[in-house]
Enzyme design. Structure first.
Site, PDB file in Angstrom:
ATOM      1  N   LEU A 112       0.869  -1.172   0.000  1.00  0.00           N
ATOM      2  CA  LEU A 112       0.000   0.000   0.000  1.00  0.00           C
ATOM      3  C   LEU A 112       0.906   1.222   0.000  1.00  0.00           C
ATOM      4  CD1 LEU A 112      -2.774  -0.893   2.613  1.00  0.00           C
ATOM      5  CD2 LEU A 112      -3.018  -0.786   0.134  1.00  0.00           C
ATOM      6  N   ASP A 113       0.552   2.228  -0.824  1.00  0.00           N
ATOM      7  CA  ASP A 113       1.409   3.416  -0.824  1.00  0.00           C
ATOM      8  C   ASP A 113       1.348   4.125   0.520  1.00  0.00           C
ATOM      9  OD1 ASP A 113      -1.271   4.127  -2.463  1.00  0.00           O
ATOM     10  OD2 ASP A 113      -0.673   5.821  -1.201  1.00  0.00           O
ATOM     11  N   THR A 114       2.261   5.018   0.741  1.00  0.00           N
ATOM     12  CA  THR A 114       2.429   5.612   2.069  1.00  0.00           C
ATOM     13  C   THR A 114       1.166   6.316   2.551  1.00  0.00           C
ATOM     14  OG1 THR A 114       4.781   5.926   1.550  1.00  0.00           O
ATOM     15  CG2 THR A 114       3.894   7.143   3.426  1.00  0.00           C
ATOM     16  N   THR A 135      -1.952   5.710   1.653  1.00  0.00           N
ATOM     17  CA  THR A 135      -3.137   4.848   1.663  1.00  0.00           C
ATOM     18  C   THR A 135      -3.212   4.081   2.971  1.00  0.00           C
ATOM     19  OG1 THR A 135      -3.037   4.612  -0.732  1.00  0.00           O
ATOM     20  CG2 THR A 135      -4.355   2.997   0.478  1.00  0.00           C
TER      21      THR A 135
END
Length: 396
Positions: free
Chosen positions: A260-262, A264
């Site tokens: 998961l991106d930072t 999200t």
């Protein structure tokens, strides 16, 4: 005269039948004529019997000296008084038993006392350590018993009892797991177990309950609600907060399933089951992921259709499996997007491409595992049912 004669005859008969006359005929002295040895402690007519005065008398005092003098003067008068009284009083001479009594006290007491004093006086040299070690080794060899060679029927069976494996996986107590086996709800390598006592290898055998694969103790499965700002990696060289900060003090190394991106938030899985993690992220198995996205409207009615038909991105087309509007408050929309792809920033890029950039994004479901009401930053262990559903999702 007659009367005096009768009296004299009566007295004569009485004297003849008296105790004194019997003692005279027996050759024994009268009681008043008997003599007792004060020093010997016995009676001359009955040698060996202890007397009253002889018991309390000690040979070391003044009385003992008088007794010894009286005994020396009376030697030879009788075999009882002198011979036995002398040695007992400590004279050491006279009588046939003198040397024997003296030999008991003198020769035996002297060397024994001397031996004790000599042993106390000299020191016994200590034995060398090497010699002590040799003695200990010989004793061990002497008492060591060879290992018993038991028949194969008495050896330890391979594997582990099925009910024990089921209980450790969280299916209940051993009794409850035995009931599951009796109800024929347990499968091992695709075959239904019909009897108790089956031994299995949790690392190699596939064990299922009601069609769901159980999680053995060697594998760990966790679900984390990742907060915003946390990097999706177990370690970060820049020192930022990462997933590894939530799983410290673990005996085994864990790794995350997907990313998961930072910015999200939401559900991310952690496990040490490599094959399961690989299949959950591989496009071939198509495990669906569900996201909630906050966007600004108004949105057209055909937005969902456009996302399902596919949106062209830099790295190819991306299609959503499902789309719906969850909440609408003025211009603020909360939409749900489900897709089975796992490319980087796939949801953000798709919505931005159709003209609706994402303000906030949360992943709420990964396959059959739902985030539910789990708080942000909380880590929980997956239940056995959830693990079984994950494995069934990827054909494990």
């Amino acid at each position: 005269m007659r009367s005096s004669g009768r009296n004299s005859n009566r007295n004569h008969r009485g004297a003849g039948n008296s105790r004194d006359d019997r003692q005279k005929r027996a050759g024994r002295p009268r009681p008043e004529e008997r003599r007792y040895d004060a020093g010997s402690g016995g009676r001359p007519d009955k040698p060996g019997r202890p007397g009253g005065p002889g018991k309390s008398a000690k040979p070391g005092g003044a009385k003992g000296q008088d007794r010894r003098q009286g005994q020396e003067g009376r030697q030879g008068q009788g075999p009882g008084g002198a011979s036995r009284g002398g040695p007992k009083a400590g004279a050491g001479t006279g009588g046939p038993k003198g040397p024997r009594v003296g030999s008991r006290q003198g020769p035996k007491a002297g060397p024994r006392q001397g031996g004790k004093s000599g042993a106390r006086g000299r020191s016994i040299p200590a034995r060398p350590r090497e010699y002590e070690a040799q003695i200990e080794e010989r004793n061990r060899e002497r008492h060591a018993k060879p290992a018993l060679k038991l028949p194969k029927t008495f050896g330890e069976a391979e594997g582990e009892r099925l009910q024990k494996v089921l209980a450790r996986a969280g299916m209940g107590s051993r009794r409850a797991c035995e009931e599951l086996i009796d109800q024929r709800r347990v499968e091992v390598n695709g075959e239904t177990v019909v009897e108790q006592g089956l031994r299995v290898d949790p690392e190699k055998d596939e064990i299922k309950v009601d069609g769901l694969t159980i999680a053995t103790q060697s594998h760990l499965f966790f679900a984390l609600n990742k907060p915003a700002g946390v990097v999706s990696s177990m370690e970060d060289p820049e020192g930022r907060q990462c997933l590894g900060d939530y799983v410290t003090n673990r005996e085994t190394r864990l790794f995350h399933v997907g990313r998961l991106d930072t910015e999200t938030e939401g559900l991310i899985l952690l496990t040490n089951h490599g094959e399961l993690a690989h299949r959950l992220t591989h496009p071939r198995y198509g495990v669906a992921k569900t996201y909630l996205a906050a966007i600004q409207g108004p949105i057209p009615r055909d937005l969902g259709k456009r996302l399902k038909e596919g949106v062209k991105l830099e790295d190819g087309y991306a299609r959503a499996d499902h789309f719906k509007v969850v909440e609408n408050t003025g211009k603020n929309y909360l939409v749900e997007v489900t897709l089975h792809e796992g490319r980087k920033h796939i949801v953000r890029r798709m919505l931005a491409e159709v003209g609706f950039p994402v303000d906030k994004l949360v992943r709420t479901r990964f396959g059959p595992i739902a985030l539910g009401d789990q708080k942000s930053g909380w880590l929980r262990r997956l239940t056995n049912t959830e693990v079984g559903m994950l494995m069934r999702e990827v054909d494990l």
